[in-house]
Design a protein around this motif. Structure first.
Motif, PDB file in Angstrom:
ATOM      1  N   MET A 191      42.170  31.066  20.293  1.00  0.00           N
ATOM      2  CA  MET A 191      42.186  32.205  20.891  1.00  0.00           C
ATOM      3  C   MET A 191      43.375  32.168  22.187  1.00  0.00           C
ATOM      4  O   MET A 191      43.857  33.044  22.551  1.00  0.00           O
ATOM      5  CB  MET A 191      41.076  32.712  21.438  1.00  0.00           C
ATOM      6  CG  MET A 191      40.180  33.325  20.193  1.00  0.00           C
ATOM      7  SD  MET A 191      38.389  33.995  20.607  1.00  0.00           S
ATOM      8  CE  MET A 191      37.490  32.537  20.881  1.00  0.00           C
ATOM      9  N   GLY A 192      42.975  31.041  22.954  1.00  0.00           N
ATOM     10  CA  GLY A 192      44.302  30.879  23.907  1.00  0.00           C
ATOM     11  C   GLY A 192      45.696  30.883  23.487  1.00  0.00           C
ATOM     12  O   GLY A 192      46.324  31.429  24.248  1.00  0.00           O
ATOM     13  N   ALA A 193      46.058  30.560  22.332  1.00  0.00           N
ATOM     14  CA  ALA A 193      47.328  30.770  21.896  1.00  0.00           C
ATOM     15  C   ALA A 193      47.594  31.919  21.732  1.00  0.00           C
ATOM     16  O   ALA A 193      48.679  32.539  22.054  1.00  0.00           O
ATOM     17  CB  ALA A 193      47.541  30.021  20.698  1.00  0.00           C
ATOM     18  N   ARG A 194      46.807  32.847  21.394  1.00  0.00           N
ATOM     19  CA  ARG A 194      46.928  34.232  21.174  1.00  0.00           C
ATOM     20  C   ARG A 194      47.098  34.953  22.447  1.00  0.00           C
ATOM     21  O   ARG A 194      47.924  35.963  22.653  1.00  0.00           O
ATOM     22  CB  ARG A 194      46.024  34.741  20.365  1.00  0.00           C
ATOM     23  CG  ARG A 194      46.030  36.246  20.059  1.00  0.00           C
ATOM     24  CD  ARG A 194      45.133  36.858  19.069  1.00  0.00           C
ATOM     25  NE  ARG A 194      45.367  38.307  18.739  1.00  0.00           N
ATOM     26  CZ  ARG A 194      44.542  39.147  18.249  1.00  0.00           C
ATOM     27  NH1 ARG A 194      43.168  38.864  17.651  1.00  0.00           N
ATOM     28  NH2 ARG A 194      44.971  40.394  18.092  1.00  0.00           N
ATOM     29  N   LEU A 195      46.210  34.358  23.542  1.00  0.00           N
ATOM     30  CA  LEU A 195      46.348  35.161  24.832  1.00  0.00           C
ATOM     31  C   LEU A 195      47.648  34.966  25.444  1.00  0.00           C
ATOM     32  O   LEU A 195      48.241  35.610  26.296  1.00  0.00           O
ATOM     33  CB  LEU A 195      45.149  34.547  25.530  1.00  0.00           C
ATOM     34  CG  LEU A 195      44.921  34.941  27.013  1.00  0.00           C
ATOM     35  CD1 LEU A 195      44.946  36.709  27.068  1.00  0.00           C
ATOM     36  CD2 LEU A 195      43.971  34.442  27.901  1.00  0.00           C
ATOM     37  N   LYS A 196      48.259  33.658  25.359  1.00  0.00           N
ATOM     38  CA  LYS A 196      49.487  33.342  25.885  1.00  0.00           C
ATOM     39  C   LYS A 196      50.495  34.295  26.506  1.00  0.00           C
ATOM     40  O   LYS A 196      50.824  34.423  27.396  1.00  0.00           O
ATOM     41  CB  LYS A 196      49.842  32.136  25.393  1.00  0.00           C
ATOM     42  CG  LYS A 196      51.104  31.142  26.302  1.00  0.00           C
ATOM     43  CD  LYS A 196      51.600  30.039  25.619  1.00  0.00           C
ATOM     44  CE  LYS A 196      52.716  29.182  26.387  1.00  0.00           C
ATOM     45  NZ  LYS A 196      53.000  27.965  26.005  1.00  0.00           N
ATOM     46  N   PRO A 197      50.744  35.148  25.267  1.00  0.00           N
ATOM     47  CA  PRO A 197      52.030  36.010  25.432  1.00  0.00           C
ATOM     48  C   PRO A 197      51.551  37.132  26.552  1.00  0.00           C
ATOM     49  O   PRO A 197      52.461  37.768  27.165  1.00  0.00           O
ATOM     50  CB  PRO A 197      52.214  36.571  24.146  1.00  0.00           C
ATOM     51  CG  PRO A 197      51.834  35.701  23.217  1.00  0.00           C
ATOM     52  CD  PRO A 197      50.483  34.974  24.086  1.00  0.00           C
ATOM     53  N   TYR A 198      50.401  37.384  26.591  1.00  0.00           N
ATOM     54  CA  TYR A 198      49.719  38.455  27.572  1.00  0.00           C
ATOM     55  C   TYR A 198      49.635  38.010  29.100  1.00  0.00           C
ATOM     56  O   TYR A 198      49.398  38.775  30.130  1.00  0.00           O
ATOM     57  CB  TYR A 198      48.202  39.055  27.061  1.00  0.00           C
ATOM     58  CG  TYR A 198      48.440  39.665  25.703  1.00  0.00           C
ATOM     59  CD1 TYR A 198      49.128  40.926  25.793  1.00  0.00           C
ATOM     60  CD2 TYR A 198      47.903  39.017  24.582  1.00  0.00           C
ATOM     61  CE1 TYR A 198      48.977  41.545  24.426  1.00  0.00           C
ATOM     62  CE2 TYR A 198      47.827  39.548  23.380  1.00  0.00           C
ATOM     63  CZ  TYR A 198      48.451  40.735  23.174  1.00  0.00           C
ATOM     64  OH  TYR A 198      48.321  41.315  21.890  1.00  0.00           O
ATOM     65  N   VAL A 199      49.529  36.839  29.231  1.00  0.00           N
ATOM     66  CA  VAL A 199      49.404  36.205  30.737  1.00  0.00           C
ATOM     67  C   VAL A 199      50.412  36.300  31.581  1.00  0.00           C
ATOM     68  O   VAL A 199      51.569  36.190  31.224  1.00  0.00           O
ATOM     69  CB  VAL A 199      49.041  34.758  30.809  1.00  0.00           C
ATOM     70  CG1 VAL A 199      48.653  34.078  31.885  1.00  0.00           C
ATOM     71  CG2 VAL A 199      47.718  34.609  29.836  1.00  0.00           C
ATOM     72  N   ALA A 200      50.034  36.743  32.842  1.00  0.00           N
ATOM     73  CA  ALA A 200      51.204  37.172  33.763  1.00  0.00           C
ATOM     74  C   ALA A 200      50.787  36.801  35.117  1.00  0.00           C
ATOM     75  O   ALA A 200      49.558  37.047  35.416  1.00  0.00           O
ATOM     76  CB  ALA A 200      51.733  38.643  33.688  1.00  0.00           C
ATOM     77  N   GLU A 201      51.737  36.783  35.994  1.00  0.00           N
ATOM     78  CA  GLU A 201      51.053  36.701  37.451  1.00  0.00           C
ATOM     79  C   GLU A 201      51.069  38.003  37.988  1.00  0.00           C
ATOM     80  O   GLU A 201      52.283  38.556  38.263  1.00  0.00           O
ATOM     81  CB  GLU A 201      52.218  35.984  38.182  1.00  0.00           C
ATOM     82  CG  GLU A 201      51.606  35.362  39.457  1.00  0.00           C
ATOM     83  CD  GLU A 201      51.641  36.190  40.718  1.00  0.00           C
ATOM     84  OE1 GLU A 201      50.449  36.898  40.708  1.00  0.00           O
ATOM     85  OE2 GLU A 201      52.447  36.189  41.409  1.00  0.00           O
ATOM     86  N   THR A 202      49.927  38.778  37.783  1.00  0.00           N
ATOM     87  CA  THR A 202      50.030  40.089  38.179  1.00  0.00           C
ATOM     88  C   THR A 202      50.018  40.554  39.653  1.00  0.00           C
ATOM     89  O   THR A 202      50.368  41.718  39.800  1.00  0.00           O
ATOM     90  CB  THR A 202      48.886  40.619  37.429  1.00  0.00           C
ATOM     91  OG1 THR A 202      47.435  40.019  38.166  1.00  0.00           O
ATOM     92  CG2 THR A 202      48.713  40.507  36.018  1.00  0.00           C
ATOM     93  N   ILE A 203      49.932  39.945  40.371  1.00  0.00           N
ATOM     94  CA  ILE A 203      49.744  40.202  41.790  1.00  0.00           C
ATOM     95  C   ILE A 203      51.367  40.548  42.131  1.00  0.00           C
ATOM     96  O   ILE A 203      51.603  41.606  42.771  1.00  0.00           O
ATOM     97  CB  ILE A 203      49.443  39.094  42.935  1.00  0.00           C
ATOM     98  CG1 ILE A 203      47.772  39.051  42.712  1.00  0.00           C
ATOM     99  CG2 ILE A 203      49.490  39.531  44.330  1.00  0.00           C
ATOM    100  CD1 ILE A 203      46.950  37.857  43.338  1.00  0.00           C
ATOM    101  N   SER A 204      52.167  39.623  41.784  1.00  0.00           N
ATOM    102  CA  SER A 204      53.580  39.697  41.942  1.00  0.00           C
ATOM    103  C   SER A 204      54.224  41.157  41.443  1.00  0.00           C
ATOM    104  O   SER A 204      54.945  41.640  41.856  1.00  0.00           O
ATOM    105  CB  SER A 204      54.272  38.755  41.886  1.00  0.00           C
ATOM    106  OG  SER A 204      54.002  37.519  42.765  1.00  0.00           O
ATOM    107  N   LEU A 205      53.616  41.222  40.169  1.00  0.00           N
ATOM    108  CA  LEU A 205      54.024  42.204  39.361  1.00  0.00           C
ATOM    109  C   LEU A 205      53.776  43.869  39.880  1.00  0.00           C
ATOM    110  O   LEU A 205      54.414  44.773  39.914  1.00  0.00           O
ATOM    111  CB  LEU A 205      53.295  42.099  37.934  1.00  0.00           C
ATOM    112  CG  LEU A 205      53.437  43.334  36.896  1.00  0.00           C
ATOM    113  CD1 LEU A 205      54.628  43.236  36.422  1.00  0.00           C
ATOM    114  CD2 LEU A 205      52.286  43.221  35.759  1.00  0.00           C
ATOM    115  N   LEU A 206      52.523  43.790  40.423  1.00  0.00           N
ATOM    116  CA  LEU A 206      52.066  45.019  40.993  1.00  0.00           C
ATOM    117  C   LEU A 206      52.613  45.437  42.324  1.00  0.00           C
ATOM    118  O   LEU A 206      53.152  46.361  42.618  1.00  0.00           O
ATOM    119  CB  LEU A 206      50.524  45.018  41.005  1.00  0.00           C
ATOM    120  CG  LEU A 206      49.619  44.813  40.016  1.00  0.00           C
ATOM    121  CD1 LEU A 206      48.212  44.845  40.407  1.00  0.00           C
ATOM    122  CD2 LEU A 206      50.136  46.069  39.085  1.00  0.00           C
TER     123      LEU A 206
END
Length: 424
Positions: A191-206
């Protein structure tokens, strides 16, 4: 208004998802900022019901980028189940972002949750047993595993094995069944491998999105009176659903918040144990539950029902700096000859103007009601304030008078478009 926060002003189940869905039309990012899959947000679109627990409600709009922020605890099986459900129904989740700082829930959290609740006996909190509290506890103990850890698969597997082995000892000592460590490592590594593409540094993103002119909607789960610090402790959740929690849970600062929308039903409900001043045990309470279909989205448990409590809402206005209210499910009161609104409290013969901070005091509080005539007609077709009967208008006006902020949206049905804009 670049940043809008949506906060439940009662004990949850106020219809936040409907309002979030409405507001998502004018926002690019919709951000879930706390809680876990113990939340249930339901949106009805063209007769189709979408029950979401983790993914922000704005996912149903193509232009929205949904974000699961750092304050959320994420159960991977639930997350992927939601992704699969949404995509099977034609809603792409390709743009979903999951904060690298969000903590993950594992089977040992659920095991500890069940053991702790069982040990409470008759004093159960009423937890959903989904491991939310233990996951937040691990976060506070600084032993949690975060979404960003999946980026390094070998390290992620090692972290799982170490934590699972240590937690197994505690589970066994408490009389629980030990978990299969090898199976857990294998399943969660996949499941971690499936999650990897969704992971982001969201604070900078926002923050970068705001700098670029984007509008951001922060979506809370649960509600003000389930807040760990400000709710009816100990019958609370394990995070901070209040507007202050929106800053901590998203990484945006207080000065970024422009609009804070509180959601309240036209009556009050609560799931599980805890004090409830306006709770009804008569035919009116049964009618509210039956007509309002008051069953938990996540748990399926029947909700306790009572009249609208404006002492609570006034306190929610203070705690969250609410700028406006959305009043949902006004149509559920259509059949009543008279309706009541709690405008004050009485404690041992004395009038109470502030919401009590002690559980034992709340247990003795008596509500002071203002009784209003019912409208005895369906509101479901109303799409403008002028189409409401005078009695329904009077109800809304009492709410505004007592809480000191305007009502902006009034819900009159379950469908996405069953609402009207109110101007006092």
């Amino acid at each position: 208004m670049p940043v809008t926060v949506v906060v439940g002003a009662q004990w949850g189940d106020e219809g936040k998802a409907k309002v979030i869905d409405l507001l998502s039309k004018e926002h690019t990012y919709v951000v879930r900022y706390q809680g876990g899959h113990n939340a249930g947000h339901t949106v009805v679109v063209d007769g189709e019901k979408y029950a979401l627990q983790l993914i922000p409600s704005g996912i149903l709009y193509e232009h929205v980028i949904p974000v699961i922020a750092n304050g959320v605890v994420v159960d991977l099986p639930t997350l992927f189940s939601e992704i699969d459900m949404l995509e099977a129904r034609g809603n792409s989740c390709a743009d979903l972002k999951v904060s690298s700082r969000a903590h993950l829930i594992f089977p040992w959290h659920q095991a500890h949750d069940a053991i702790a609740e069982a040990m409470r006996g008759d004093d159960k909190i009423g937890t959903t047993l989904k491991g939310i509290g233990p996951a937040y506890a691990d976060k506070a103990r600084r032993v949690g595993i975060r979404a960003g850890d999946v980026v390094d698969p070998e390290r992620f597997a090692t972290l799982i094995r170490e934590r699972a082995t240590a937690e197994n000892k505690l589970i066994a000592e408490a009389g629980g069944d030990e978990l299969d460590v090898d199976d857990m490592v294998a399943r969660y590594s996949e499941m971690g491998a499936r999650l990897k593409p969704y992971v982001a540094e969201t604070i900078s993103l926002l923050h970068n999105a705001l700098a670029g002119g984007a509008h951001v909607l922060l979506e809370g789960a649960q509600a003000t009176f389930l807040d760990l610090d400000h709710g009816t402790y100990p019958y609370v959740t394990s995070s901070n659903p209040t507007a202050g929690g929106a800053c901590v849970g998203s990484g945006l600062g207080p000065r970024d918040l422009d609009r804070i929308v509180g959601i309240t039903k036209a009556y009050t409900t609560r799931v599980g144990a805890g004090p409830f001043v306006t709770e009804l045990f008569d035919d009116d309470g049964e009618t509210l539950g039956r007509v309002g279909k008051e069953f938990g989205t996540v748990t399926g448990r029947a909700r306790r029902c009572g009249w609208l409590d404006l002492v609570m809402i006034r306190h929610a206005v203070r705690l969250n700096s609410l700028t406006e209210l959305s009043l949902t499910k006004l149509d559920i009161l259509d059949g009543f000859d008279t309706v009541k609104i709690c405008t004050g409290y009485s404690y041992r013969g004395e009038t109470v103007t502030d919401y009590p901070d002690r559980y034992d005091v709340l247990e003795e509080i008596e509500p002071i009601y203002e009784e209003l005539p019912g409208w005895k007609t369906s509101l479901s077709a109303a799409r403008a304030a002028g189409e409401l009967p005078a009695e329904a208008k009077a109800f809304i006006e009492v709410v505004e008078r007592e809480v000191g902020i305007p009502v902006r949206v009034v819900g009159v049905g379950a469908e996405r478009d069953d609402y009207l804009m109110w101007e006092s």
